[in-house]
Design an enzyme around this catalytic site. Structure first.
Site, PDB file in Angstrom:
ATOM      1  N   GLU A  69      39.062   2.338 -78.841  1.00  0.00           N
ATOM      2  CA  GLU A  69      38.881   0.951 -78.412  1.00  0.00           C
ATOM      3  C   GLU A  69      37.918   0.862 -77.230  1.00  0.00           C
ATOM      4  O   GLU A  69      37.000   0.034 -77.196  1.00  0.00           O
ATOM      5  CB  GLU A  69      40.231   0.337 -77.987  1.00  0.00           C
ATOM      6  N   GLY A 126      48.537   8.431 -68.093  1.00  0.00           N
ATOM      7  CA  GLY A 126      47.896   7.117 -68.194  1.00  0.00           C
ATOM      8  C   GLY A 126      48.773   5.986 -67.681  1.00  0.00           C
ATOM      9  O   GLY A 126      48.345   5.138 -66.894  1.00  0.00           O
ATOM     10  N   ARG A 127      50.032   5.959 -68.080  1.00  0.00           N
ATOM     11  CA  ARG A 127      50.908   4.845 -67.708  1.00  0.00           C
ATOM     12  C   ARG A 127      51.397   4.929 -66.262  1.00  0.00           C
ATOM     13  O   ARG A 127      52.115   4.060 -65.796  1.00  0.00           O
ATOM     14  CB  ARG A 127      52.076   4.743 -68.687  1.00  0.00           C
ATOM     15  N   GLU A 135      56.661   4.335 -74.053  1.00  0.00           N
ATOM     16  CA  GLU A 135      55.806   5.491 -74.325  1.00  0.00           C
ATOM     17  C   GLU A 135      56.400   6.733 -73.648  1.00  0.00           C
ATOM     18  O   GLU A 135      56.240   7.861 -74.124  1.00  0.00           O
ATOM     19  CB  GLU A 135      54.363   5.246 -73.846  1.00  0.00           C
ATOM     20  N   HIS A 155      63.931 -21.690 -73.031  1.00  0.00           N
ATOM     21  CA  HIS A 155      63.791 -22.667 -74.114  1.00  0.00           C
ATOM     22  C   HIS A 155      63.415 -21.988 -75.420  1.00  0.00           C
ATOM     23  O   HIS A 155      62.950 -22.640 -76.351  1.00  0.00           O
ATOM     24  CB  HIS A 155      62.770 -23.733 -73.717  1.00  0.00           C
ATOM     25  N   LYS A 180      46.313   7.707 -84.746  1.00  0.00           N
ATOM     26  CA  LYS A 180      44.874   7.788 -84.455  1.00  0.00           C
ATOM     27  C   LYS A 180      44.170   8.600 -85.546  1.00  0.00           C
ATOM     28  O   LYS A 180      43.093   8.226 -86.023  1.00  0.00           O
ATOM     29  CB  LYS A 180      44.645   8.469 -83.100  1.00  0.00           C
TER      30      LYS A 180
HETATM   31  O1  F6P Z   1      47.096   6.547 -77.054  1.00  0.00           O
HETATM   32  C1  F6P Z   1      47.934   6.376 -75.972  1.00  0.00           C
HETATM   33  C2  F6P Z   1      47.207   6.571 -74.694  1.00  0.00           C
HETATM   34  O2  F6P Z   1      46.817   7.903 -74.575  1.00  0.00           O
HETATM   35  C3  F6P Z   1      47.989   6.141 -73.476  1.00  0.00           C
HETATM   36  O3  F6P Z   1      48.898   7.072 -73.065  1.00  0.00           O
HETATM   37  C4  F6P Z   1      46.889   5.867 -72.513  1.00  0.00           C
HETATM   38  O4  F6P Z   1      47.327   5.106 -71.424  1.00  0.00           O
HETATM   39  C5  F6P Z   1      45.922   5.135 -73.395  1.00  0.00           C
HETATM   40  O5  F6P Z   1      46.024   5.787 -74.642  1.00  0.00           O
HETATM   41  C6  F6P Z   1      44.490   5.139 -72.920  1.00  0.00           C
HETATM   42  O6  F6P Z   1      43.994   6.435 -72.799  1.00  0.00           O
HETATM   43  P1  F6P Z   1      42.658   6.734 -72.034  1.00  0.00           P
HETATM   44  O7  F6P Z   1      42.820   6.329 -70.604  1.00  0.00           O
HETATM   45  O8  F6P Z   1      42.429   8.206 -72.181  1.00  0.00           O
HETATM   46  O9  F6P Z   1      41.568   5.942 -72.691  1.00  0.00           O
END
Ligand code: F6P
Length: 544
Positions: free
Chosen positions: A210, A265-266, A351, A382, A510
């Site tokens: 993405e 990442g999170r 996750e 509501h 993926k």
């Molecule tokens: O696919 C899941 C994931 O790896 C998450 O854990 C992460 O936050 C997100 O995709 C984005 O990953 P990146 O920062 O490597 O683009």
């Protein structure tokens, strides 16, 4: 690796099952009546937050038993191990050092901390220069807008912080694009001028479909708007641990901010991944955000289990998931600017703890992370609150309530607060059939009709909920709130014996996505796809 404690085999597990069974028949209202100090005694404070957990199906004996369970699961050692940088992410052989990102000193992690300090200096430079109007685009005009392109942890945290702290915004507007759906980027670009826009390509791996797709389109848009190749470094910054891939994309080294494999990442909003929100709220406020989280870390490290807010919230999570059969958890922020909090917490908790084998790879015989959902303010009242009050599913709830507003509109805010308190009380007290019938009779309904309608109006109550309050939603309290949920997530993972720091479950999707894309481009499936998938691809092809 030492053997992973298995929740269902811990000595207290069966004891707690029995206690939980007996508490199913107990009324929380009765407990509040009989124990005048309950509200105070079941309240904890930490880092500017207060947690009232007095409206749970929990008594002193149950609490004690859960604390014993935490000891048996070796939670104190796990907390110490997390904060000391032990390699807790065993499937990827890494520590999880997000707490170092907000620390004020590195202790034994000195060399890593030096890198954090250097990255902070770089973030500060970008944030200060942008807010001072010192960065100019290809036409010489001042950069006024920043677009963060990222997804998951490279989007949700910065987006949440930017939105939640709107009263602290400076002069630069920050926008977020995550979805690979072209409409996301297209809609964002509609209101922007290329010459005054800076893109932050936010991706730990710099491999995420993405983010790369949107980044390429953004680069093309910039060029079509008049930027030359040489101009692009005025408009693109990368945050990544994959410097080579960023360089291949064309981002010069001086425009890259680092990230490390020991930041999930999170858990990364505290790192350079948070650059966009640091720009939005200004560096000093971003530092306060870090300080709020650090204050929660300090509490997490030093408070005894019984007074430890993340630990208690985690024990409540395990209590309901494993002993009451709850399969979800609802988060209800009574502050419109926390609208994105449930989205952020979904990634953080689901996750992390959506796992079915323990750290040793053995299939679990009990449930782990519940579904997390929610929405802000009174809107939910509501729509889905009906199910909270009268549905057959149990939905333990967290109400989150800043006690003051930045809007200056105190009368309207008073109504918001009243609604929050009322919903928490309503979940607890409910309404018996007799009470429902009496109120109908009082309103003039005849006996027979009141008797028929009363069951529809009755509500069982005893619906467990916590209320988390803070004086106001500010950088420090937001930092503390997010760190609170991070640590709660970690504690629950320890109790369940799972690794909260990997996410292998997202990978197969993926891989299959790449295969499907190939078939859509005309590759032959040679029977590798199921017929339902082939049919869907065929439908798409027929429309092209
Ligand atoms: O696919 C899941 C994931 O790896 C998450 O854990 C992460 O936050 C997100 O995709 C984005 O990953 P990146 O920062 O490597 O683009």
């Amino acid at each position: 690796m030492p053997a992973t404690p298995v929740l269902s085999q811990l000595p207290s597990y069966e004891v707690i099952k029995t206690i939980a069974q007996s508490l199913k028949a107990v009324s929380v209202v009765r407990m509040l009546e009989q124990e005048p100090n309950r509200a105070a005694e079941f309240t904890l404070t930490a880092a500017g937050l207060q947690l009232d957990y007095s409206k749970h199906l929990l008594d002193v004996q149950a609490r004690q038993a859960l604390l014993q369970l935490a000891e048996e699961a070796k939670l104190p050692a796990a907390i110490a191990g997390l904060l000391a940088g032990e390699e807790l992410n065993n499937t990827e052989q890494r520590p999880a050092l997000h707490t170092l990102l907000r620390a004020s000193s590195g202790g034994s992690l000195g060399s890593k901390f030096d890198e954090v300090v250097a990255a902070r200096a770089s973030m500060r430079q970008w944030a200060d220069q942008l807010n001072a109007g010192e960065l100019r685009g290809f036409s010489g005009s001042v950069i006024t807008d920043v677009v963060n392109i990222g997804i998951g942890g490279s989007d949700l945290g910065p987006r949440l912080v930017t939105e939640a702290l709107r009263p602290f915004h400076g002069s630069v507007a920050c926008h977020y694009v995550a979805n690979v759906d072209p409409a996301d980027l297209q809609n964002t670009l509609l209101s922007l001028q290329a010459e005054t826009t800076l893109f932050i390509l936010c991706s730990k791996s710099f491999r995420t479909e993405e983010t790369l797709t949107n980044s390429l389109v953004a680069r093309e848009w910039m060029k079509q708007s008049g930027a030359t190749d040489a101009d692009l470094n005025k408009h693109f910054v990368a945050i990544t641990s994959n410097l080579q891939a960023a360089a291949d994309f064309g981002i010069p080294e001086e425009n890259c901010l680092p990230l490390w494999d020991w930041v999930g990442g999170r858990y990364s909003v505290w790192s350079a991944i948070g650059l966009s929100c640091a720009i939005a709220i200004g560096w000093e406020n971003f530092e306060l955000f870090l300080a709020g989280a650090a204050a929660m870390d300090e509490h997490f490290q030093s408070a005894p289990l019984a007074e430890n807010m993340p630990v208690m919230m985690s024990l409540l999570e395990v209590w309901y998931v494993n002993f009451f059969g709850a399969n979800n958890h609802v988060v209800l922020p009574y502050d419109h600017s926390l609208q994105k909090l449930p989205d952020f917490l979904q990634q953080l908790t689901m996750e992390s703890n959506g796992k079915r084998v323990n750290k040793s790879g053995e299939l679990l015989d009990y449930h782990t992370g519940p579904v997390l959902w929610g929405s802000a303010g009174t809107m939910g009242q509501h729509s889905f609150h009906q199910l909270l009050h009268q549905g057959t599913q149990q939905c333990p709830a967290d109400f989150i309530l800043p006690l003051t507003t930045h809007t200056g509109m105190t009368e309207q805010h008073r109504r918001l607060v009243a609604n929050c308190i009322a919903q928490s009380r309503t979940m607890t007290v409910g309404r018996s059939i007799d009470e429902a019938k009496s109120s109908l009779l009082e309103r003039g309904m005849d006996e027979a009709s009141a008797g028929e309608l009363a069951p529809h109006l009755s509500m069982p109550g005893n619906r467990p909920n916590s209320v988390i309050t803070m004086a106001s939603l500010a950088p420090q309290t937001l930092g503390a709130l997010l760190a609170l949920y991070e640590h709660r997530t970690f504690c629950s993972a320890v109790l369940w014996g799972i690794n909260p720091f990997d996410q292998w479950g997202v990978e197969l999707g993926k891989e299959i996505g790449v295969q499907v894309l190939g078939l859509m481009a005309g590759e032959s499936s040679s029977g590798s796809m199921d017929t339902a998938t082939e049919r869907l691809i065929g439908e798409w092809l027929a429309e092209q």
